[in-house]
Write a protein that holds these residues in place. Structure first.
Motif, PDB file in Angstrom:
ATOM      1  N   GLY A  65       0.821  -1.216   0.000  1.00 31.13           N
ATOM      2  CA  GLY A  65       0.000   0.000   0.000  1.00 31.13           C
ATOM      3  C   GLY A  65       0.851   1.260   0.000  1.00 31.13           C
ATOM      4  N   GLY A  66       1.914   1.269   0.818  1.00 28.87           N
ATOM      5  CA  GLY A  66       2.793   2.430   0.856  1.00 28.87           C
ATOM      6  C   GLY A  66       3.486   2.671  -0.471  1.00 28.87           C
ATOM      7  N   CYS A  67       3.896   1.612  -1.146  1.00 30.86           N
ATOM      8  CA  CYS A  67       4.549   1.752  -2.450  1.00 30.86           C
ATOM      9  C   CYS A  67       3.591   2.332  -3.488  1.00 30.86           C
ATOM     10  N   VAL A  68       2.366   1.852  -3.494  1.00 30.23           N
ATOM     11  CA  VAL A  68       1.375   2.360  -4.448  1.00 30.23           C
ATOM     12  C   VAL A  68       1.103   3.851  -4.205  1.00 30.23           C
ATOM     13  N   VAL A  69       0.940   4.219  -2.946  1.00 36.12           N
ATOM     14  CA  VAL A  69       0.687   5.632  -2.616  1.00 36.12           C
ATOM     15  C   VAL A  69       1.890   6.495  -2.974  1.00 36.12           C
ATOM     16  N   CYS A  70       3.093   5.970  -2.732  1.00 35.92           N
ATOM     17  CA  CYS A  70       4.308   6.717  -3.045  1.00 35.92           C
ATOM     18  C   CYS A  70       4.424   6.980  -4.544  1.00 35.92           C
ATOM     19  N   VAL A  71       4.171   5.963  -5.350  1.00 38.01           N
ATOM     20  CA  VAL A  71       4.227   6.134  -6.806  1.00 38.01           C
ATOM     21  C   VAL A  71       3.163   7.131  -7.261  1.00 38.01           C
ATOM     22  N   ALA A  72       1.969   7.055  -6.677  1.00 35.65           N
ATOM     23  CA  ALA A  72       0.909   7.997  -7.039  1.00 35.65           C
ATOM     24  C   ALA A  72       1.313   9.429  -6.694  1.00 35.65           C
ATOM     25  N   GLY A  73       1.924   9.611  -5.531  1.00 36.74           N
ATOM     26  CA  GLY A  73       2.381  10.946  -5.140  1.00 36.74           C
ATOM     27  C   GLY A  73       3.457  11.477  -6.059  1.00 36.74           C
ATOM     28  N   MET A  74       4.386  10.611  -6.475  1.00 38.06           N
ATOM     29  CA  MET A  74       5.442  11.048  -7.382  1.00 38.06           C
ATOM     30  C   MET A  74       4.878  11.421  -8.746  1.00 38.06           C
ATOM     31  N   LEU A  75       3.920  10.650  -9.241  1.00 44.34           N
ATOM     32  CA  LEU A  75       3.283  10.990 -10.510  1.00 44.34           C
ATOM     33  C   LEU A  75       2.529  12.311 -10.414  1.00 44.34           C
ATOM     34  N   LEU A  76       1.852  12.524  -9.287  1.00 42.16           N
ATOM     35  CA  LEU A  76       1.141  13.791  -9.105  1.00 42.16           C
ATOM     36  C   LEU A  76       2.114  14.961  -9.089  1.00 42.16           C
ATOM     37  N   LEU A  77       3.268  14.785  -8.434  1.00 35.35           N
ATOM     38  CA  LEU A  77       4.265  15.861  -8.393  1.00 35.35           C
ATOM     39  C   LEU A  77       4.766  16.184  -9.797  1.00 35.35           C
ATOM     40  N   GLY A  78       4.934  15.174 -10.623  1.00 36.41           N
ATOM     41  CA  GLY A  78       5.437  15.404 -11.971  1.00 36.41           C
ATOM     42  C   GLY A  78       4.415  16.002 -12.927  1.00 36.41           C
ATOM     43  N   TYR A  79       3.137  15.830 -12.613  1.00 39.36           N
ATOM     44  CA  TYR A  79       2.084  16.293 -13.538  1.00 39.36           C
ATOM     45  C   TYR A  79       1.083  17.217 -12.864  1.00 39.36           C
ATOM     46  N   THR A  80       1.552  18.022 -11.920  1.00 37.91           N
ATOM     47  CA  THR A  80       0.618  18.906 -11.210  1.00 37.91           C
ATOM     48  C   THR A  80      -0.041  19.918 -12.142  1.00 37.91           C
ATOM     49  N   ARG A  81       0.727  20.453 -13.064  1.00 38.94           N
ATOM     50  CA  ARG A  81       0.140  21.437 -13.988  1.00 38.94           C
ATOM     51  C   ARG A  81      -0.937  20.792 -14.858  1.00 38.94           C
ATOM     52  N   GLY A  82      -0.665  19.599 -15.331  1.00 41.25           N
ATOM     53  CA  GLY A  82      -1.652  18.918 -16.160  1.00 41.25           C
ATOM     54  C   GLY A  82      -2.908  18.559 -15.391  1.00 41.25           C
ATOM     55  N   VAL A  83      -2.744  18.094 -14.138  1.00 45.76           N
ATOM     56  CA  VAL A  83      -3.911  17.753 -13.321  1.00 45.76           C
ATOM     57  C   VAL A  83      -4.711  19.010 -13.001  1.00 45.76           C
ATOM     58  N   ALA A  84      -4.012  20.107 -12.688  1.00 44.67           N
ATOM     59  CA  ALA A  84      -4.710  21.362 -12.402  1.00 44.67           C
ATOM     60  C   ALA A  84      -5.469  21.859 -13.626  1.00 44.67           C
ATOM     61  N   ALA A  85      -4.959  21.547 -14.824  1.00 40.94           N
ATOM     62  CA  ALA A  85      -5.632  21.972 -16.055  1.00 40.94           C
ATOM     63  C   ALA A  85      -6.947  21.243 -16.266  1.00 40.94           C
ATOM     64  N   TRP A  86      -7.159  20.123 -15.575  1.00 37.92           N
ATOM     65  CA  TRP A  86      -8.458  19.450 -15.667  1.00 37.92           C
ATOM     66  C   TRP A  86      -9.562  20.281 -15.021  1.00 37.92           C
ATOM     67  N   VAL A  87      -9.163  21.175 -14.108  1.00 34.51           N
ATOM     68  CA  VAL A  87     -10.147  21.953 -13.344  1.00 34.51           C
ATOM     69  C   VAL A  87     -10.208  23.398 -13.816  1.00 34.51           C
ATOM     70  N   PHE A  88      -9.035  24.015 -14.015  1.00 32.92           N
ATOM     71  CA  PHE A  88      -8.975  25.420 -14.421  1.00 32.92           C
ATOM     72  C   PHE A  88      -8.146  25.555 -15.692  1.00 32.92           C
ATOM     73  N   ALA A  89      -8.470  26.555 -16.480  1.00 35.41           N
ATOM     74  CA  ALA A  89      -7.742  26.806 -17.716  1.00 35.41           C
ATOM     75  C   ALA A  89      -6.298  27.187 -17.397  1.00 35.41           C
ATOM     76  N   PRO A  90      -5.334  26.628 -18.121  1.00 35.14           N
ATOM     77  CA  PRO A  90      -3.925  26.954 -17.866  1.00 35.14           C
ATOM     78  C   PRO A  90      -3.649  28.444 -18.063  1.00 35.14           C
ATOM     79  N   GLY A  91      -2.750  28.964 -17.245  1.00 30.85           N
ATOM     80  CA  GLY A  91      -2.351  30.366 -17.359  1.00 30.85           C
ATOM     81  C   GLY A  91      -3.066  31.293 -16.412  1.00 30.85           C
ATOM     82  N   GLY A  92      -4.188  30.865 -15.874  1.00 28.75           N
ATOM     83  CA  GLY A  92      -4.934  31.718 -14.960  1.00 28.75           C
ATOM     84  C   GLY A  92      -4.417  31.617 -13.533  1.00 28.75           C
ATOM     85  N   HIS A  93      -4.888  32.558 -12.693  1.00 22.89           N
ATOM     86  CA  HIS A  93      -4.459  32.578 -11.292  1.00 22.89           C
ATOM     87  C   HIS A  93      -4.933  31.321 -10.566  1.00 22.89           C
ATOM     88  N   ALA A  94      -6.171  30.911 -10.814  1.00 21.03           N
ATOM     89  CA  ALA A  94      -6.717  29.732 -10.132  1.00 21.03           C
ATOM     90  C   ALA A  94      -5.919  28.479 -10.501  1.00 21.03           C
TER      91      ALA A  94
END
Length: 204
Positions: free
Chosen positions: A107-136
Motif C-alpha cells: 500500500g505504501g509503495c502504491v501511494v508513493c508512486v501515485a504521489g510522485m506521478l502527481l508531483l510530476g504532472y501537477t500542472r496537467g492535473v490542475a488543467a483538468w479543473v482550471f484553464a492553464p495560465g490563470g491565477h486559479a
C-alpha cells in the motif's frame, strides 16, 4: 518475494506472539533473502532522492519563496515523527491473511508512486479543473505540488518503518546485523541511483 506472515487468532490480543499462527520466512535461495527483505528500501530511497533534488526548484518555479519551500519540507520530519510509529503499531496488530507487514509495504509503495506521478504532472492535473495560465490554475498547481510532497514523504516513512520491522520479524538474532547492513547498502545505492535520475530532471 516474502512469504508467510502472522495472522492473529484472537483479535482482543493481536500483539501476543503466542496467539500468532504461521511463521516468517523468505522464499527463494538463501543468498537472496537479505536483498529480498530490503529491496523496498532501495525503491523508496530512489524516490526520496529524486523528490529532494527536483521538488525544491520546481516549487520555486511555481512562485514559492525559499522560506515557504522550507516549510513544505517539514513534511519529512513530521512524517517520521507521526507516520512511522503509527504505521508500525497498526502493522504490529494487523491480522491480515496476507501477513502483518506485506499489506502496508504494498500500500505504501502504491501511494508513493501515485504521489510522485502527481508531483510530476501537477500542472496537467490542475488543467483538468482550471484553464492553464490563470491565477486559479497556478494556485491549484501549488496546492497539488505541496500535497504530493506530503503524500510522498508520508508513504516513504510508512514503507521504511514496516520494512525495517520485517527484518526483525524474519531474521534470527544472529543475522540481524547483516540485515541492517544490507538495509544500509540499499539506502546508499538508492541515493546514488536517485542522484543520477534526478540530474536530468533538475536541468531540463
Amino acid at each position: 518475494m516474502t512469504g508467510g506472515g502472522f495472522v492473529g487468532v484472537a483479535p482482543a490480543s493481536p500483539i501476543d506472539p503466542s496467539r500468532w499462527k504461521g511463521f516468517p520466512r523468505v522464499l527463494g535461495p538463501s543468498f537472496l533473502h537479505l536483498p529480498t527483505l530490503t529491496i523496498g528500501l532501495l525503491g523508496v530511497q530512489i524516490l526520496w532522492s529524486v523528490e529532494m533534488s527536483y521538488a525544491s526548484p520546481y516549487l520555486i518555479s511555481l512562485g514559492l519563496s525559499t522560506s515557504q519551500v522550507a516549510l513544505v519540507f517539514l513534511a519529512g520530519p513530521v512524517s517520521g515523527l507521526v507516520v512511522q510509529p503509527l504505521v508500525g503499531a497498526l502493522a504490529d496488530t494487523s491480522t491480515s491473511r496476507w501477513g502483518r507487514r506485506r499489506p502496508f509495504i504494498l500500500g505504501g509503495c502504491v501511494v508513493c508512486v501515485a504521489g510522485m506521478l502527481l508531483l510530476g504532472y501537477t500542472r496537467g492535473v490542475a488543467a483538468w479543473v482550471f484553464a492553464p495560465g490563470g491565477h486559479a490554475h497556478g494556485v491549484l498547481t501549488v496546492v497539488l505540488a505541496v500535497i504530493s510532497i506530503f503524500v510522498i514523504d508520508f508513504s516513504i516513512n510508512a514503507v521504511q518503518a514496516v520494512d525495517r520491522a520485517l527484518l526483525v520479524d524474519t531474521l534470527p538474532p544472529a543475522q540481524q546485523a547483516a540485515g541492517n547492513a544490507c538495509a544500509a547498502l540499499m539506502l546508499g545505492l538508492g541515493s546514488v541511483v536517485g542522484f543520477f535520475v534526478s540530474v536530468p530532471l533538475v536541468f531540463t
